[in-house]
Design a protein around this motif. Structure first.
Motif, PDB file in Angstrom:
ATOM      1  N   MET A 153      -3.522  -1.363  -9.769  1.00 23.06           N
ATOM      2  CA  MET A 153      -3.523  -1.260 -11.224  1.00 23.06           C
ATOM      3  C   MET A 153      -3.207   0.175 -11.621  1.00 23.06           C
ATOM      4  O   MET A 153      -3.792   1.119 -11.079  1.00 23.06           O
ATOM      5  CB  MET A 153      -4.881  -1.681 -11.795  1.00 23.06           C
ATOM      6  N   TYR A 154      -2.285   0.309 -12.556  1.00 20.87           N
ATOM      7  CA  TYR A 154      -1.853   1.620 -13.031  1.00 20.87           C
ATOM      8  C   TYR A 154      -2.084   1.685 -14.543  1.00 20.87           C
ATOM      9  O   TYR A 154      -1.745   0.745 -15.269  1.00 20.87           O
ATOM     10  CB  TYR A 154      -0.378   1.845 -12.717  1.00 20.87           C
ATOM     11  N   TYR A 155      -2.623   2.824 -15.012  1.00 23.52           N
ATOM     12  CA  TYR A 155      -3.019   2.902 -16.422  1.00 23.52           C
ATOM     13  C   TYR A 155      -2.855   4.322 -16.940  1.00 23.52           C
ATOM     14  O   TYR A 155      -3.149   5.295 -16.238  1.00 23.52           O
ATOM     15  CB  TYR A 155      -4.489   2.467 -16.548  1.00 23.52           C
ATOM     16  N   ASN A 156      -2.374   4.439 -18.177  1.00 23.31           N
ATOM     17  CA  ASN A 156      -2.313   5.735 -18.852  1.00 23.31           C
ATOM     18  C   ASN A 156      -3.594   5.905 -19.668  1.00 23.31           C
ATOM     19  O   ASN A 156      -3.794   5.217 -20.678  1.00 23.31           O
ATOM     20  CB  ASN A 156      -1.089   5.811 -19.774  1.00 23.31           C
ATOM     21  N   ASP A 157      -4.465   6.805 -19.201  1.00 23.37           N
ATOM     22  CA  ASP A 157      -5.772   6.984 -19.834  1.00 23.37           C
ATOM     23  C   ASP A 157      -5.612   7.509 -21.261  1.00 23.37           C
ATOM     24  O   ASP A 157      -4.964   8.537 -21.481  1.00 23.37           O
ATOM     25  CB  ASP A 157      -6.617   7.947 -19.000  1.00 23.37           C
ATOM     26  N   ARG A 158      -6.209   6.815 -22.215  1.00 25.74           N
ATOM     27  CA  ARG A 158      -6.037   7.172 -23.621  1.00 25.74           C
ATOM     28  C   ARG A 158      -6.798   8.441 -24.002  1.00 25.74           C
ATOM     29  O   ARG A 158      -6.401   9.159 -24.915  1.00 25.74           O
ATOM     30  CB  ARG A 158      -6.486   6.010 -24.501  1.00 25.74           C
ATOM     31  N   GLU A 159      -7.889   8.719 -23.328  1.00 29.24           N
ATOM     32  CA  GLU A 159      -8.705   9.888 -23.675  1.00 29.24           C
ATOM     33  C   GLU A 159      -8.046  11.194 -23.243  1.00 29.24           C
ATOM     34  O   GLU A 159      -8.113  12.194 -23.944  1.00 29.24           O
ATOM     35  CB  GLU A 159     -10.086   9.779 -23.019  1.00 29.24           C
ATOM     36  N   THR A 160      -7.412  11.192 -22.063  1.00 31.40           N
ATOM     37  CA  THR A 160      -6.898  12.449 -21.496  1.00 31.40           C
ATOM     38  C   THR A 160      -5.384  12.471 -21.333  1.00 31.40           C
ATOM     39  O   THR A 160      -4.806  13.527 -21.116  1.00 31.40           O
ATOM     40  CB  THR A 160      -7.520  12.680 -20.114  1.00 31.40           C
ATOM     41  N   GLY A 161      -4.754  11.295 -21.413  1.00 33.72           N
ATOM     42  CA  GLY A 161      -3.316  11.232 -21.162  1.00 33.72           C
ATOM     43  C   GLY A 161      -2.969  11.204 -19.685  1.00 33.72           C
ATOM     44  O   GLY A 161      -1.790  11.165 -19.323  1.00 33.72           O
ATOM     45  N   LEU A 162      -3.978  11.217 -18.819  1.00 30.02           N
ATOM     46  CA  LEU A 162      -3.725  11.208 -17.377  1.00 30.02           C
ATOM     47  C   LEU A 162      -3.266   9.827 -16.920  1.00 30.02           C
ATOM     48  O   LEU A 162      -3.719   8.805 -17.424  1.00 30.02           O
ATOM     49  CB  LEU A 162      -5.000  11.582 -16.610  1.00 30.02           C
ATOM     50  N   LYS A 163      -2.372   9.804 -15.945  1.00 31.98           N
ATOM     51  CA  LYS A 163      -1.981   8.558 -15.295  1.00 31.98           C
ATOM     52  C   LYS A 163      -2.954   8.310 -14.153  1.00 31.98           C
ATOM     53  O   LYS A 163      -3.096   9.159 -13.271  1.00 31.98           O
ATOM     54  CB  LYS A 163      -0.548   8.632 -14.772  1.00 31.98           C
ATOM     55  N   ILE A 195       0.825  -1.205   0.000  1.00 26.66           N
ATOM     56  CA  ILE A 195       0.000   0.000   0.000  1.00 26.66           C
ATOM     57  C   ILE A 195       0.866   1.265   0.000  1.00 26.66           C
ATOM     58  O   ILE A 195       0.508   2.283  -0.604  1.00 26.66           O
ATOM     59  CB  ILE A 195      -0.966   0.008   1.209  1.00 26.66           C
ATOM     60  N   GLU A 196       2.035   1.192   0.659  1.00 28.99           N
ATOM     61  CA  GLU A 196       2.927   2.355   0.683  1.00 28.99           C
ATOM     62  C   GLU A 196       3.381   2.744  -0.725  1.00 28.99           C
ATOM     63  O   GLU A 196       3.449   3.927  -1.057  1.00 28.99           O
ATOM     64  CB  GLU A 196       4.154   2.067   1.568  1.00 28.99           C
ATOM     65  N   LYS A 197       3.675   1.748  -1.543  1.00 36.41           N
ATOM     66  CA  LYS A 197       4.116   2.021  -2.915  1.00 36.41           C
ATOM     67  C   LYS A 197       2.974   2.599  -3.731  1.00 36.41           C
ATOM     68  O   LYS A 197       3.169   3.517  -4.540  1.00 36.41           O
ATOM     69  CB  LYS A 197       4.640   0.731  -3.558  1.00 36.41           C
ATOM     70  N   TYR A 198       1.768   2.069  -3.505  1.00 35.39           N
ATOM     71  CA  TYR A 198       0.589   2.586  -4.214  1.00 35.39           C
ATOM     72  C   TYR A 198       0.348   4.046  -3.853  1.00 35.39           C
ATOM     73  O   TYR A 198       0.129   4.892  -4.726  1.00 35.39           O
ATOM     74  CB  TYR A 198      -0.631   1.743  -3.857  1.00 35.39           C
ATOM     75  N   LEU A 199       0.382   4.374  -2.577  1.00 35.42           N
ATOM     76  CA  LEU A 199       0.136   5.756  -2.138  1.00 35.42           C
ATOM     77  C   LEU A 199       1.217   6.702  -2.637  1.00 35.42           C
ATOM     78  O   LEU A 199       0.951   7.876  -2.901  1.00 35.42           O
ATOM     79  CB  LEU A 199       0.059   5.810  -0.610  1.00 35.42           C
ATOM     80  N   ASP A 200       2.441   6.200  -2.759  1.00 38.05           N
ATOM     81  CA  ASP A 200       3.561   7.044  -3.183  1.00 38.05           C
ATOM     82  C   ASP A 200       3.528   7.352  -4.672  1.00 38.05           C
ATOM     83  O   ASP A 200       4.176   8.286  -5.136  1.00 38.05           O
ATOM     84  CB  ASP A 200       4.884   6.344  -2.837  1.00 38.05           C
ATOM     85  N   ASP A 201       2.739   6.596  -5.438  1.00 33.88           N
ATOM     86  CA  ASP A 201       2.643   6.822  -6.884  1.00 33.88           C
ATOM     87  C   ASP A 201       1.818   8.085  -7.168  1.00 33.88           C
ATOM     88  O   ASP A 201       0.801   8.344  -6.519  1.00 33.88           O
ATOM     89  CB  ASP A 201       1.985   5.623  -7.556  1.00 33.88           C
ATOM     90  N   ASP A 202       2.250   8.881  -8.136  1.00 32.82           N
ATOM     91  CA  ASP A 202       1.614  10.172  -8.421  1.00 32.82           C
ATOM     92  C   ASP A 202       0.386  10.084  -9.326  1.00 32.82           C
ATOM     93  O   ASP A 202      -0.185  11.114  -9.695  1.00 32.82           O
ATOM     94  CB  ASP A 202       2.636  11.125  -9.063  1.00 32.82           C
ATOM     95  N   SER A 203      -0.030   8.892  -9.708  1.00 30.68           N
ATOM     96  CA  SER A 203      -1.214   8.760 -10.559  1.00 30.68           C
ATOM     97  C   SER A 203      -2.463   9.234  -9.815  1.00 30.68           C
ATOM     98  O   SER A 203      -2.479   9.334  -8.586  1.00 30.68           O
ATOM     99  CB  SER A 203      -1.389   7.298 -10.988  1.00 30.68           C
ATOM    100  N   ILE A 204      -3.522   9.511 -10.583  1.00 31.39           N
ATOM    101  CA  ILE A 204      -4.751  10.063 -10.013  1.00 31.39           C
ATOM    102  C   ILE A 204      -5.668   8.922  -9.557  1.00 31.39           C
ATOM    103  O   ILE A 204      -5.931   7.987 -10.318  1.00 31.39           O
ATOM    104  CB  ILE A 204      -5.505  10.936 -11.043  1.00 31.39           C
TER     105      ILE A 204
END
Length: 405
Positions: A253-263, A73-82
């Motif tokens: 799960m981490y994903y680069n959104d194709r519609e907006t480019g948001l992580k 969970i620490e690694k998940y929280l540390d990730d800058d994705s939305i």
């Protein structure tokens, strides 16, 4: 003839208001798929009743369109994705979004500082996902920790418990009891404390607790946990165990959104697969102090649970290459009678959640591009200097009848 009159004639046994609401709903948003594509309750129950043997699904096989990983969970929280909580905040104002964006870092700091004070809801949430946790709750003796005698008695209690169990837990690994006791004493020495003094003894007790593998709770909470444990075992003839068998719990799960480019990122409580329950499903566990299901439904709408669930379905599908088209919420009541409910989300509510998610994505994209930190003034025209026209909700508009006072 009006739509309502036509419906009354052609569908006399159907609740007209519901039909009209669904018709208006279908015109107000663009569906991501036909509502009939969403499985219903009987799809799951029929599969479970078939007695099909559950299968283990390897993480590698679902790591397709994004990153699917069983990380901490620490690694998940540390990730800058939305995350979904940030998207929900973006429905309010840019200011709310930036505050929400900092909450992951604050939560990470809390985890790094050590275990928080016991919370019943959190414990029950974890126990549903890991039922062996029910057995780990114990009532700690009420020894006075401000006296040497009390602290010595507490040390004896915890050392005996670990020795009787035969092991403790260091990290995620089970360690033999003797090594656990030595490890705790080493912690005291490393912190330049003496086991012969009361401060060192207290620290030793804290170390023993932290790696004992059990959860000390009050007598009151212990009784509540036993009640929920019983409900877990008997609800739906034991369906919870079947529902979660071979699921993947708290997988990121981490994903680069194709519609907006948001992580973007999600961390569902569990995901389950069509091989095991007939559908690819998101499983969410929610503990709540509500008095009945209607109150929970209101809470779910107020807190935009639908946005999270809609987002989870979309991101999980994109990351895994599977069609996650079902969401099941396990509701745990933290007040008497401590009931459990298994709730399958409707197609309409999931579509509304996806609509909110898509709208929030566009908001976040614009907020980040403009680097806007505006608060509630976003609801005011530029020339109005933040002045907002206020309207109370419609339910407040009622006529008061004359009374005989």
């Amino acid at each position: 003839m009006s739509v309502e009159e036509t419906l009354k004639q052609t569908l006399p046994n159907l609740h007209v208001a519901t039909v009209l609401e669904n018709e208006l709903f279908s015109k107000s948003i663009d569906f991501t798929r036909p509502l009939t594509d969403y499985p219903k309750v009987d799809t799951i129950s029929n599969f479970i009743n078939s007695g099909a043997k559950p299968q283990h699904i390897y993480t590698e096989s679902i790591n397709v369109g994004g990153k699917v990983v069983q990380d901490e969970i620490e690694k998940y929280l540390d990730d800058d994705s939305i995350s979904s909580s940030m998207f929900k905040a973006a429905l309010k104002t840019p200011l709310h979004f930036y505050f929400a964006k900092s909450e992951d870092k604050e939560e990470l700091e809390k985890l790094r500082k050590g275990p928080a004070y016991f919370q019943l809801g959190t414990f029950l949430h974890q126990a549903i996902l890991e039922p062996t946790k029910f057995e780990r709750a114990i009532v700690e003796p009420n020894y006075a920790m401000n006296s040497t005698e009390g602290v010595n008695n507490m040390i004896e209690f915890w050392e005996n418990l670990i020795t009787t169990n035969g092991f403790g837990e260091i990290g995620n690994e089970q360690v033999e009891a003797a090594n656990v006791l030595d490890h705790c004493k080493t912690i005291i020495i490393d912190n330049k404390l003496s086991i012969d003094k009361i401060d060192g003894k207290r620290a030793y007790v804290a170390a023993l607790k932290s790696i004992s593998g059990v959860e000390p709770v009050s007598e009151e909470n212990f009784l509540k946990i036993q009640i929920l444990k019983k409900h877990y075992q008997v609800y739906g003839n034991g369906i919870l165990k079947k529902l979660l068998h071979h699921s993947k719990r708290e997988i990121s799960m981490y994903y680069n959104d194709r519609e907006t480019g948001l992580k973007v990122k999600i961390r569902p409580d569990a995901i389950q697969f069509k091989e095991n329950i007939g559908v690819d499903a998101i499983i969410s566990v929610k503990s709540s102090g509500i008095e009945d299901l209607k109150a929970f439904y209101y809470q779910a709408a107020k807190l935009h649970y639908d946005l999270s669930e809609g987002m989870y379905q979309e991101v999980a599908s994109a990351c895994t290459g599977r069609d996650f088209n079902t969401t099941i919420t396990v509701m745990l009541q933290t007040v008497a009678p401590y009931a459990i409910a298994l709730l399958v989300w409707s197609a309409e509510d999931i579509e509304m959640g996806k609509h909110k998610y898509h709208f929030a994505k566009e908001n976040v994209k614009e907020i980040m591009e403009k680097q806007s930190t505006k608060g509630y003034e976003v609801f005011s025209e530029d020339q109005d200097h933040g002045l907002i026209q206020m309207f109370l909700p419609n339910w407040n508009q009622q006529e008061y009848l004359p009374v005989n006072i």
